[in-house]
Design an enzyme around this catalytic site. Structure first.
Site, mmCIF file in Angstrom:
data_model
loop_
_atom_site.group_PDB
_atom_site.id
_atom_site.type_symbol
_atom_site.label_atom_id
_atom_site.label_comp_id
_atom_site.label_asym_id
_atom_site.label_seq_id
_atom_site.Cartn_x
_atom_site.Cartn_y
_atom_site.Cartn_z
ATOM 1 N N THR A 72 7.783 -4.513 -8.627
ATOM 2 C CA THR A 72 6.095 -3.945 -9.591
ATOM 3 C C THR A 72 6.223 -2.640 -8.936
ATOM 4 O O THR A 72 5.919 -1.721 -9.657
ATOM 5 C CB THR A 72 4.707 -4.649 -8.725
ATOM 6 O OG1 THR A 72 4.753 -6.296 -8.899
ATOM 7 C CG2 THR A 72 3.597 -4.232 -8.941
ATOM 8 N N TYR A 107 -3.487 -12.587 -15.224
ATOM 9 C CA TYR A 107 -3.386 -12.829 -15.885
ATOM 10 C C TYR A 107 -4.897 -14.616 -16.788
ATOM 11 O O TYR A 107 -5.692 -14.606 -17.441
ATOM 12 C CB TYR A 107 -3.377 -11.813 -17.998
ATOM 13 C CG TYR A 107 -4.648 -11.957 -18.845
ATOM 14 C CD1 TYR A 107 -5.699 -10.797 -18.250
ATOM 15 C CD2 TYR A 107 -4.310 -12.349 -18.973
ATOM 16 C CE1 TYR A 107 -6.327 -10.616 -18.840
ATOM 17 C CE2 TYR A 107 -5.655 -12.588 -20.900
ATOM 18 C CZ TYR A 107 -6.289 -11.248 -20.666
ATOM 19 O OH TYR A 107 -7.584 -11.235 -21.041
ATOM 20 N N TYR A 124 6.864 -15.491 -6.389
ATOM 21 C CA TYR A 124 5.820 -14.770 -5.276
ATOM 22 C C TYR A 124 4.438 -14.224 -5.851
ATOM 23 O O TYR A 124 4.207 -14.820 -6.936
ATOM 24 C CB TYR A 124 6.688 -12.617 -6.396
ATOM 25 C CG TYR A 124 6.238 -12.042 -6.104
ATOM 26 C CD1 TYR A 124 4.932 -12.096 -4.707
ATOM 27 C CD2 TYR A 124 6.148 -10.865 -6.985
ATOM 28 C CE1 TYR A 124 5.107 -10.467 -4.294
ATOM 29 C CE2 TYR A 124 5.183 -9.196 -6.854
ATOM 30 C CZ TYR A 124 4.680 -9.329 -4.898
ATOM 31 O OH TYR A 124 4.103 -7.825 -5.276
ATOM 32 N N ARG A 154 -3.103 -9.008 -7.665
ATOM 33 C CA ARG A 154 -2.569 -8.696 -9.035
ATOM 34 C C ARG A 154 -2.022 -9.572 -9.792
ATOM 35 O O ARG A 154 -2.610 -9.350 -10.757
ATOM 36 C CB ARG A 154 -1.166 -7.890 -9.123
ATOM 37 C CG ARG A 154 -0.992 -6.843 -7.577
ATOM 38 C CD ARG A 154 0.421 -6.226 -7.822
ATOM 39 N NE ARG A 154 0.823 -4.623 -7.991
ATOM 40 C CZ ARG A 154 0.800 -3.642 -8.331
ATOM 41 N NH1 ARG A 154 0.282 -3.420 -9.520
ATOM 42 N NH2 ARG A 154 0.823 -2.767 -7.428
ATOM 43 N N LYS A 165 8.309 -14.829 -1.398
ATOM 44 C CA LYS A 165 7.123 -13.026 -0.919
ATOM 45 C C LYS A 165 6.169 -13.140 -1.347
ATOM 46 O O LYS A 165 5.668 -13.578 -1.541
ATOM 47 C CB LYS A 165 7.876 -12.107 -2.146
ATOM 48 C CG LYS A 165 7.164 -10.810 -1.635
ATOM 49 C CD LYS A 165 7.069 -9.470 -3.077
ATOM 50 C CE LYS A 165 7.244 -8.668 -2.452
ATOM 51 N NZ LYS A 165 7.198 -7.060 -3.560
ATOM 52 N N ILE A 172 10.192 -7.680 1.687
ATOM 53 C CA ILE A 172 11.195 -7.350 0.322
ATOM 54 C C ILE A 172 9.522 -6.321 0.637
ATOM 55 O O ILE A 172 7.938 -6.209 -0.126
ATOM 56 C CB ILE A 172 10.997 -7.579 -0.719
ATOM 57 C CG1 ILE A 172 11.803 -9.034 -0.602
ATOM 58 C CG2 ILE A 172 10.712 -7.113 -1.992
ATOM 59 C CD1 ILE A 172 11.711 -9.890 -1.670
#
Length: 299
Positions: free
Chosen positions: A46, A109, A135, A140, A164, A206
């Site tokens: 990202t 989404y 992840y 997000r 992550k 990360i």
């Protein structure tokens, strides 16, 4: 996956003022990470603004990082999305020989159920020729991959080797650490709680802030892994204000201001992101110069 223990950084994609990819700046940034103690590099996450890169630009970024790195650090590639079939196709057709793992985001989404998330990553795991880092970033994706789903995937697929974890929830992270299978890595995706996660049994981070202050942040993580708590927290508190600042107006606008001060790249981002305000840029500039000055004194 010992190569994923410690500090990885989610590389930015630097742009020129005309918004084209700045290859020379990307090479400088890679060398800065290698020379200052980072353990591995994450490409096209990202932070790399992958959502606004064309296919050709993504290939350029990948080739540039591979060349600049020259085999010095392990590389991880971001391969994720909310179209499972498309992610599977990329995993089957892309040459991943230069990468030790892929980082794959939970579908955004669509807002799938936990079973949908499981089935998505089942398909990813079965298609991937390299280990998979899950992840989880609910801020997000609008959905949280709960610990039970993560543990189920880790137990069912040997190549699902890490997560992550960026829910910003230390309790959730601790539940993952408590119940994970042996060898599975819980990696922080939130810079501000990296040290508490490491001390609870996490494997590292990360990071975004680490690519601006790689020596300091990677030292903090190593001290945490070595259980040198007081020394680690001293660095944590030195950098905590900067962590708040780099995310204050979105990522990677903040970290690009740090790179501008360091002379590594410009601060250009692509719409719909915008550059940091003059006030934030000034505060980040002052903080970065202060830390750089301290580093020179201590060298």
């Amino acid at each position: 996956m010992q190569s994923l223990i410690g500090t990885g950084v989610a590389l930015v994609t630097p742009f020129k003022k005309d918004f084209s990819v700045d290859v020379e700046a990307l090479e400088r940034i890679v060398n800065f990470q290698v020379e200052n103690g980072i353990d591995y590099l994450v490409v096209l996450g990202t932070t790399g603004e992958s959502a606004t890169l064309t296919k050709d630009e993504k290939e350029l970024v990948i080739k540039t990082v591979i060349k600049a790195n020259a085999g010095r650090l392990p590389l991880v590639l971001g391969v994720g999305g909310n179209n499972t079939a498309e992610v599977v196709e990329e995993l089957k057709t892309r040459d991943l020989s230069d990468f030790v793992a892929v980082l794959s985001v939970s579908p955004y989404y669509n807002k799938p159920t936990q079973e949908g998330i499981y089935q998505h990553f089942k398909a990813v795991a079965e298609a991937s020729p390299v280990p998979v880092i899950l992840y989880n970033v609910p801020g997000r994706t609008s959905s949280n991959m709960i610990p039970a789903t993560v543990i189920r995937l880790a137990n069912d697929f040997k190549n699902v080797v890490a997560i992550k974890e960026a829910a910003g929830d230390i309790v959730q992270a601790m539940r993952l650490i408590q119940n994970k299978p042996e060898g599975f890595l819980v990696i922080s995706g939130d810079d501000i709680i990296t040290l508490p996660m490491v001390l609870a049994g996490g494997s590292g981070v990360i990071s975004v802030i680490a690519e601006g202050f790689p020596r300091q942040f990677s030292d903090m993580v190593r001290l945490g892994l070595d259980r040198k708590v007081d020394e680690a927290y001293e660095i944590h508190y030195q950098l905590s204000d900067a962590i708040d600042m780099i995310f204050e107006q979105g990522n990677p606008a903040g970290i690009k201001e740090v790179f501008k001060t360091l002379g590594l790249s410009g601060n250009t981002v692509r719409l719909p992101l915008v550059s940091a305000t003059e006030d934030l840029a000034s505060r980040l500039d002052a903080f970065t110069k202060k830390v750089a000055g301290q580093a020179k004194v201590n060298a």
